[in-house]
Design a protein around this motif. Structure first.
Motif, PDB file in Angstrom:
ATOM      1  N   PHE A 343       0.850  -1.188   0.000  1.00  0.00           N
ATOM      2  CA  PHE A 343       0.000   0.000   0.000  1.00  0.00           C
ATOM      3  C   PHE A 343       0.885   1.238   0.000  1.00  0.00           C
ATOM      4  N   TRP A 344       0.427   2.314  -0.655  1.00  0.00           N
ATOM      5  CA  TRP A 344       1.199   3.556  -0.660  1.00  0.00           C
ATOM      6  C   TRP A 344       0.284   4.752  -0.445  1.00  0.00           C
ATOM      7  N   SER A 345       0.876   5.812   0.043  1.00  0.00           N
ATOM      8  CA  SER A 345       0.151   7.060   0.271  1.00  0.00           C
ATOM      9  C   SER A 345       1.135   8.211   0.138  1.00  0.00           C
ATOM     10  N   SER A 346       0.600   9.366  -0.229  1.00  0.00           N
ATOM     11  CA  SER A 346       1.408  10.583  -0.291  1.00  0.00           C
ATOM     12  C   SER A 346       0.684  11.664   0.475  1.00  0.00           C
ATOM     13  N   GLN A 347       1.339  12.224   1.492  1.00  0.00           N
ATOM     14  CA  GLN A 347       0.699  13.248   2.314  1.00  0.00           C
ATOM     15  C   GLN A 347       1.755  14.124   2.962  1.00  0.00           C
ATOM     16  N   PHE A 348       1.476  15.419   2.994  1.00  0.00           N
ATOM     17  CA  PHE A 348       2.361  16.402   3.613  1.00  0.00           C
ATOM     18  C   PHE A 348       3.796  16.292   3.100  1.00  0.00           C
ATOM     19  N   GLY A 349       3.926  16.008   1.798  1.00  0.00           N
ATOM     20  CA  GLY A 349       5.234  15.961   1.175  1.00  0.00           C
ATOM     21  C   GLY A 349       6.022  14.696   1.429  1.00  0.00           C
ATOM     22  N   VAL A 350       5.403  13.691   2.037  1.00  0.00           N
ATOM     23  CA  VAL A 350       6.092  12.444   2.363  1.00  0.00           C
ATOM     24  C   VAL A 350       5.427  11.276   1.639  1.00  0.00           C
ATOM     25  N   ASN A 351       6.239  10.394   1.078  1.00  0.00           N
ATOM     26  CA  ASN A 351       5.726   9.180   0.459  1.00  0.00           C
ATOM     27  C   ASN A 351       5.799   8.043   1.469  1.00  0.00           C
ATOM     28  N   ILE A 352       4.650   7.430   1.716  1.00  0.00           N
ATOM     29  CA  ILE A 352       4.538   6.335   2.683  1.00  0.00           C
ATOM     30  C   ILE A 352       4.192   5.065   1.922  1.00  0.00           C
ATOM     31  N   LYS A 353       4.917   3.996   2.188  1.00  0.00           N
ATOM     32  CA  LYS A 353       4.600   2.721   1.565  1.00  0.00           C
ATOM     33  C   LYS A 353       4.766   1.606   2.579  1.00  0.00           C
ATOM     34  N   SER A 354       3.817   0.662   2.561  1.00  0.00           N
ATOM     35  CA  SER A 354       3.926  -0.486   3.459  1.00  0.00           C
ATOM     36  C   SER A 354       3.776  -1.766   2.663  1.00  0.00           C
ATOM     37  N   ILE A 355       4.398  -2.825   3.169  1.00  0.00           N
ATOM     38  CA  ILE A 355       4.226  -4.161   2.624  1.00  0.00           C
ATOM     39  C   ILE A 355       3.937  -5.110   3.774  1.00  0.00           C
ATOM     40  N   GLY A 356       3.266  -6.219   3.461  1.00  0.00           N
ATOM     41  CA  GLY A 356       2.870  -7.141   4.504  1.00  0.00           C
ATOM     42  C   GLY A 356       1.621  -6.647   5.212  1.00  0.00           C
ATOM     43  N   VAL A 357       1.433  -7.082   6.443  1.00  0.00           N
ATOM     44  CA  VAL A 357       0.257  -6.706   7.230  1.00  0.00           C
ATOM     45  C   VAL A 357       0.724  -6.075   8.535  1.00  0.00           C
ATOM     46  N   PRO A 358       1.016  -4.753   8.515  1.00  0.00           N
ATOM     47  CA  PRO A 358       1.498  -4.109   9.740  1.00  0.00           C
ATOM     48  C   PRO A 358       0.583  -4.308  10.935  1.00  0.00           C
ATOM     49  N   SER A 359      -0.743  -4.312  10.705  1.00  0.00           N
ATOM     50  CA  SER A 359      -1.678  -4.389  11.829  1.00  0.00           C
ATOM     51  C   SER A 359      -1.628  -5.716  12.562  1.00  0.00           C
ATOM     52  N   MET A 360      -0.940  -6.724  12.003  1.00  0.00           N
ATOM     53  CA  MET A 360      -0.720  -7.973  12.730  1.00  0.00           C
ATOM     54  C   MET A 360       0.485  -7.886  13.653  1.00  0.00           C
ATOM     55  N   GLY A 361       1.327  -6.868  13.470  1.00  0.00           N
ATOM     56  CA  GLY A 361       2.567  -6.770  14.231  1.00  0.00           C
ATOM     57  C   GLY A 361       2.333  -6.378  15.674  1.00  0.00           C
ATOM     58  N   THR A 362       3.109  -6.964  16.552  1.00  0.00           N
ATOM     59  CA  THR A 362       3.053  -6.588  17.967  1.00  0.00           C
ATOM     60  C   THR A 362       4.223  -5.691  18.355  1.00  0.00           C
ATOM     61  N   GLU A 363       5.324  -5.763  17.590  1.00  0.00           N
ATOM     62  CA  GLU A 363       6.502  -4.949  17.862  1.00  0.00           C
ATOM     63  C   GLU A 363       7.005  -4.335  16.563  1.00  0.00           C
ATOM     64  N   ILE A 364       7.797  -3.275  16.702  1.00  0.00           N
ATOM     65  CA  ILE A 364       8.387  -2.617  15.544  1.00  0.00           C
ATOM     66  C   ILE A 364       9.833  -2.258  15.853  1.00  0.00           C
ATOM     67  N   MET A 365      10.697  -2.389  14.843  1.00  0.00           N
ATOM     68  CA  MET A 365      12.082  -1.918  14.907  1.00  0.00           C
ATOM     69  C   MET A 365      12.288  -0.899  13.793  1.00  0.00           C
ATOM     70  N   ILE A 366      12.945   0.200  14.107  1.00  0.00           N
ATOM     71  CA  ILE A 366      13.325   1.171  13.075  1.00  0.00           C
ATOM     72  C   ILE A 366      14.706   0.744  12.591  1.00  0.00           C
TER      73      ILE A 366
END
Length: 463
Positions: A343-366
């Protein structure tokens, strides 16, 4: 000796596609490309030929694209009967007929359901009818909203800070309009990406000049004496004066027309197997009804065979192609739909893209970049494996993380390319809301319910 049924169907059968948008069009094109020469009927409730929806909340609102110039490009000429501007209102599975709102019926040998979703309306019908209250899903919606924004309203009030609401807010700010966004979660995009990433999205809103109100709900829309919206009332007691309200509370799957049909269809979508064949209410797969696009709910082996409903452009195309192939193929030639959500989105000058199913995640690493710089990659973990990734202005890593998702790589991730700044050294809770609470944010809905599940009510026997 009679020819096999699927060979007859390939040449001479009747296929009906209900839903004349992206998934329906690409399915029809695939049918013809793979040799189907029989009767093909396309049914759509909108009067317009298939058009592209993502530009509606971006380029169209900004005036960079005309709403009537968003028609989807055709891959090939289609020999099809188009029934546009007429909705399907019922399905007779036994008789293999689709009932239409104009009183007609269309017979089929095989059926593709690609009816997609519609914008969730404001729940109070009288308030929803006030002049100045909009939703944004269709081309006609975009025409009406664009016209009102060109009239320079005093303030635009957006209800909901999911992807659509955030894109609308961004487009309005680019035009110099005053914007207030009300969100019931503690930050934008929380339902889709979690609170760690949502905090970055909140900064983007505020730095972009949006009056962002979080942890609030809109309790009422107030009209003036002639039926125009004049204010929004919030649960914290505040009142925001506005002359344009955009309701961005997510989507409703278009399944009501299937009530009583015997298919496993409901608010979560139409359940189907990995080959896009619809299930009936008993959990038995059908062989002549297929499903594709936003309305489909299908199991995916990469995500524990849970049923996923995906509101993704790329998924609609990929699933439509698989469904069309399987509709005219024998059992040994059918293939599964295993597309990795993107999925992708563009807002406030930033391009956002995700793959997989983030909403299944319990933790995140940057793992690359920095949240503070708004240029990063975040990787989500679920039960010890990589389940998703999201990027802000940093898409070059996503192909790599897609490989990790597809191979079930372990989480937390351990490789030399992980950014060794403090925020990349250890995972933290991703911060998704309680799944039992309603949210309009996700573009992927993970239900996990089997199509045969029923809500049983037991009545005690009378003495």
């Amino acid at each position: 000796m009679h020819e096999p049924y699927h060979e007859w169907l390939r040449r001479e059968g009747r296929i009906v596609v209900v839903g004349a948008s992206l998934a329906g069009l690409r399915a029809a094109e695939t049918l013809r490309a793979e040799g189907f020469t029989g009767s093909l009927t396309m049914i759509g409730d909108e009067p317009h030929p298939p058009y592209d929806r993502p530009p509606l909340s971006k380029a169209v609102l900004l005036g960079r694209a005309a709403p009537d110039r968003t028609e989807l490009p055709r891959r090939r000429e289609l020999d099809a009967e188009w029934r546009l501007g007429v909705a399907a209102i019922g399905l007779d599975l036994a008789g293999r007929r689709v009932r239409l709102a104009d009183g007609g019926e269309v017979p089929y040998d095989r059926l593709l359901i690609a009816t997609g979703v519609r914008a969730r309306p404001w729940p109070d019908e009288d308030q929803a009818r006030l002049d100045g209250v909009f939703v944004l899903r269709t081309r006609d919606d975009a025409v009406r909203l664009h016209r009102r924004l060109k009239a320079s309203p005093r303030r635009v009030f957006v209800i909901g800070a999911g992807f659509t609401g955030s894109e609308i807010a961004s487009a309005c700010r680019q035009q110099g309009l005053a914007v207030t966004v009300a969100e019931r979660a503690d930050a934008p995009l929380v339902g889709a990406l979690g609170s760690v990433v949502g905090a970055v999205a909140a900064d983007l809103h505020r730095e972009g000049g949006v009056d962002l109100r979080t942890n609030v709900q809109v309790t009422a829309l107030e009209g003036d004496g002639v039926g125009r919206v004049r204010a929004a009332h919030l649960s914290d007691g505040s009142v925001v004066e506005t002359d344009v309200v955009v309701v961005a509370l997510g989507a409703v799957r278009n399944t009501e027309w299937l009530a009583g049909s015997g298919l496993a269809a409901g608010p979560r979508g139409v359940a189907c197997d990995a080959g896009c064949r619809a299930f009936d209410v008993g959990g038995i797969v059908t062989d002549d009804v297929f499903v594709a696009g936003d309305v489909a709910r299908s199991p995916h082996p990469l995500f524990g065979y849970q049923f996923l409903s995906l509101e993704h452009w790329g998924n609609a195309v990929a699933q439509a192609e698989v469904a069309a192939h399987n509709m005219i193929s024998g059992a040994s030639d059918r293939r599964p739909h295993l597309w990795v959500p993107a999925f992708w989105s563009s807002q406030f000058g930033v391009n956002i893209k995700s793959i997989g199913v983030p909403s299944m995640g319990t933790e995140i690493m940057i793992t690359q970049g920095s949240l503070a710089e708004r240029r990063f990659v975040g990787v989500y973990g679920h039960r010890g494996r990589v389940i998703a990734a999201v990027s802000f202005d940093n898409t070059r890593w996503l192909d790599f993380y897609q490989q990790l998702i597809e191979t079930g790589a372990p989480f937390p991730v351990e490789f030399t390319t992980v950014d060794r700044r403090p925020e990349g050294r250890r995972p933290v809770p991703a911060g998704f809301p309680d799944p039992s609470l309603p949210t309009h944010g996700p573009t992927v809905t993970v239900s996990g319910y089997a199509p045969s599940e029923r809500r049983l009510v037991f009545t005690p026997a009378r003495p």
